[in-house]
Write a protein that holds these residues in place. Structure first.
Motif, PDB file in Angstrom:
ATOM      1  N   ILE A 160    -115.629  84.140  75.508  1.00  0.00           N
ATOM      2  CA  ILE A 160    -114.720  83.624  74.490  1.00  0.00           C
ATOM      3  C   ILE A 160    -115.393  83.569  73.119  1.00  0.00           C
ATOM      4  CG2 ILE A 160    -113.269  81.669  73.841  1.00  0.00           C
ATOM      5  CD1 ILE A 160    -112.411  83.247  76.387  1.00  0.00           C
ATOM      6  N   HIS A 178    -112.744  89.003  66.118  1.00  0.00           N
ATOM      7  CA  HIS A 178    -111.276  88.960  66.111  1.00  0.00           C
ATOM      8  C   HIS A 178    -110.704  89.823  67.237  1.00  0.00           C
ATOM      9  CE1 HIS A 178    -111.659  86.816  62.358  1.00  0.00           C
ATOM     10  NE2 HIS A 178    -112.376  87.797  61.849  1.00  0.00           N
ATOM     11  N   THR A 179    -111.281  89.633  68.420  1.00  0.00           N
ATOM     12  CA  THR A 179    -110.844  90.354  69.600  1.00  0.00           C
ATOM     13  C   THR A 179    -110.217  89.370  70.575  1.00  0.00           C
ATOM     14  OG1 THR A 179    -113.110  90.098  70.421  1.00  0.00           O
ATOM     15  CG2 THR A 179    -112.552  92.199  69.413  1.00  0.00           C
ATOM     16  N   THR A 180    -109.884  89.843  71.783  1.00  0.00           N
ATOM     17  CA  THR A 180    -109.363  88.963  72.832  1.00  0.00           C
ATOM     18  C   THR A 180    -110.328  88.966  74.011  1.00  0.00           C
ATOM     19  OG1 THR A 180    -108.144  90.649  74.083  1.00  0.00           O
ATOM     20  CG2 THR A 180    -107.040  89.686  72.161  1.00  0.00           C
ATOM     21  N   ALA A 181    -110.054  88.098  74.978  1.00  0.00           N
ATOM     22  CA  ALA A 181    -110.906  88.019  76.168  1.00  0.00           C
ATOM     23  C   ALA A 181    -110.867  89.306  76.989  1.00  0.00           C
ATOM     24  CB  ALA A 181    -110.487  86.833  77.043  1.00  0.00           C
ATOM     25  N   TYR A 182    -109.874  90.155  76.734  1.00  0.00           N
ATOM     26  CA  TYR A 182    -109.735  91.411  77.486  1.00  0.00           C
ATOM     27  C   TYR A 182    -110.328  92.601  76.729  1.00  0.00           C
ATOM     28  CZ  TYR A 182    -106.654  88.881  80.633  1.00  0.00           C
ATOM     29  OH  TYR A 182    -106.159  87.979  81.543  1.00  0.00           O
ATOM     30  N   HIS A 191    -117.828  93.293  71.097  1.00  0.00           N
ATOM     31  CA  HIS A 191    -117.529  92.082  71.878  1.00  0.00           C
ATOM     32  C   HIS A 191    -118.115  92.186  73.284  1.00  0.00           C
ATOM     33  CE1 HIS A 191    -114.484  88.977  73.522  1.00  0.00           C
ATOM     34  NE2 HIS A 191    -115.199  89.394  74.551  1.00  0.00           N
ATOM     35  N   GLU A 212    -114.051  95.881  69.774  1.00  0.00           N
ATOM     36  CA  GLU A 212    -113.963  95.542  71.201  1.00  0.00           C
ATOM     37  C   GLU A 212    -115.259  95.883  71.930  1.00  0.00           C
ATOM     38  OE1 GLU A 212    -111.698  97.104  69.511  1.00  0.00           O
ATOM     39  OE2 GLU A 212    -109.803  96.011  69.735  1.00  0.00           O
ATOM     40  N   THR A 239    -114.885  86.360  70.484  1.00  0.00           N
ATOM     41  CA  THR A 239    -113.542  86.569  69.922  1.00  0.00           C
ATOM     42  C   THR A 239    -113.424  86.010  68.513  1.00  0.00           C
ATOM     43  OG1 THR A 239    -112.683  84.491  70.871  1.00  0.00           O
ATOM     44  CG2 THR A 239    -112.516  86.479  72.227  1.00  0.00           C
TER      45      THR A 239
END
Length: 463
Positions: free
Chosen positions: A166, A173-177, A402, A399, A169
């Motif tokens: 987490i 500025h990404t997501t957990a996926y 991340h 991504e 993110t």
């Protein structure tokens, strides 16, 4: 000189932890010794204002989780549910799949959002029972639990709710996926290599005639008079904890404003806490309470006469594990504040390749601080803008940054002074000398997986 002081403090703490000395005693000794060599006049201020503040802050946040996790694990043991799970898994998969079974149960819980500290308490009772039944040396159990709980479900699988997945993110500025293909490739690498190594070690022990062995500390007490329940009922508390954690994690932020407040007496100053800090912790605590209630209801007859003694053991285990980890947290905070630590960060920033730079920086800082989330936070707070600029120049998506950062945080973080490692060994009743070698092998597998994923990305362009 300041660089040598940092490394000396780190190696000193790793040495005393490996030799079996109390980290609760020697973590402050190592931290304050480093401050003493840097600025003797700063010792009392740093000890009270930094070490103790961070240590107490950790206990404030996480001790209830340690306590509830310990009670939950003890009730799973006393109720006989762990024996039922073991018997069912052995019957379903066969004795040769004991290691895989424990890894999968740990992975299921951590991917469901259960804290890895809680997973240690929950998995240990039936893991120890399974190893005893099939004759696998207990010294291999911590490494098996580490593979299931501290590796791919902590930071590699897309969507994992663990904090290590987490933190990036907010910087990228990404997501957990983020980067799901790289996450799945990394997971396959860790599972394949990790399981192969552990099975190799099991076969070595079997060839040498080594079994579970006797005389271990903190052994699971098996009451053969307790009847076995159905495997579905035995698994129900674990399922309840996993599902309830997911539900509460979604609902609690909706129940409170950004700052949660409570006024017990009209006109008095309200008590307030930031919801974002506490929501995930409240979710785990509520889930554990429901899990404990579930075990108590369905295993009441088996638990009733043994709860007094069992709860005392659980509290003792939670205190030891919690204080061990909290002192490690304080140690990491002090080391991160030393001038030598700034030199280390500066040296790491000179690596030209953005992904290799990020991976080495994050895993190095995680190793020095003994914390995956701590090293990741420090690295990204200090260098995320540099990583982003280098990645943009090389055409690398955020991504990918991340996923590499997240995976790297769980690489060399599990050195001997790591809080989760110390907790794991304390719960299983084993020493570093007995079990750390195999944990370190999983650490190397996890670290190698980061660079495997980087190579896969550069070869295929897939993420």
């Amino acid at each position: 000189m300041s660089f040598v002081v940092c490394l000396s403090a780190l190696f000193f703490l790793m040495l005393v932890a490996y030799r079996g000395f109390s980290v609760i005693l020697f973590a402050p000794v190592a931290a304050i010794g480093a401050v003493l060599l840097t600025d003797p006049a700063a010792v009392p201020v740093v000890f009270s204002g930094l070490f103790m503040e961070k240590m107490v802050g950790f206990i404030k946040l996480y001790f209830p989780v340690f306590l509830l996790g310990a009670v939950f694990g003890k009730l799973i043991e006393l109720s006989g549910f762990s024996r039922s799970i073991v018997a069912s898994v052995v019957k379903l998969l066969g004795p040769g799949r004991a290691i895989l079974s424990i890894v999968l149960v740990g992975a299921l819980l951590t991917y469901g959002g259960v804290s890895l500290f809680v997973v240690v308490f929950a998995v240990y009772p039936f893991g120890a029972e399974m190893f005893r039944q099939v004759g696998i040396p207990k010294r291999l159990l911590p490494a098996v639990v580490a593979l299931g709980a501290f590796s791919f479900t902590m930071d590699t699988l897309p969507g994992t709710p663990q904090i290590q997945n987490i933190i990036p993110t907010t910087f990228f500025h990404t997501t957990a996926y983020a980067a799901p293909i790289l996450g799945l490739v990394g997971t396959a690498f860790i599972l394949a290599v990790g399981l192969s190594y552990l099975e190799f070690r099991r076969r070595q022990a079997a060839k040498a005639g080594e079994g579970y062995d006797t005389g271990h500390l903190n052994e699971v007490v098996v009451d053969e008079t307790v009847p076995l329940v159905s495997p579905i009922l035995a698994l129900l508390p674990l399922i309840v904890v996993g599902i309830a954690n997911l539900i509460f994690a979604r609902l609690i932020p909706q129940w409170f404003e950004a700052t949660a407040t409570a006024t017990l007496v009209p006109g008095a100053a309200p008590v307030s806490v930031p919801t974002s800090t506490w929501a995930a912790i409240w979710a785990v605590e509520a889930a554990l309470l429901l899990g404990i209630f579930t075990v108590a209801v369905f295993g009441f007859k088996s638990i009733a006469g043994k709860f007094s003694t069992g709860s005392k053991d659980a509290v003792s285990g939670a205190l030891l594990a919690g204080l061990n980890t909290a002192t490690e947290y304080g140690f990491g905070a002090v080391i991160a504040a030393l001038p030598g630590f700034l030199l280390i960060k500066s040296a790491l920033s000179a690596i030209p390749n953005p992904l290799v730079n990020e991976a080495i920086t994050v895993t190095t800082l995680a190793g020095i601080t003994g914390s995956a989330s701590g090293g990741l936070s420090i690295a990204l707070a200090a260098m995320s803008e540099q990583f982003i600029a280098q990645a943009n120049a090389a055409g690398i998506p955020m991504e990918v940054l991340h996923r590499v950062a997240s995976m790297a945080s769980g690489g060399m973080d599990t050195l001997p002074h790591n809080g989760a490692v110390i907790t794991l060994l304390a719960v299983t009743g084993l020493s570093h000398r007995q079990a750390y070698g195999d944990i370190f092998a999983i650490t190397l597998v996890k670290t190698a997986a980061v660079f495997f994923v980087i190579g896969f990305y550069y070869l295929t362009g897939l993420y």
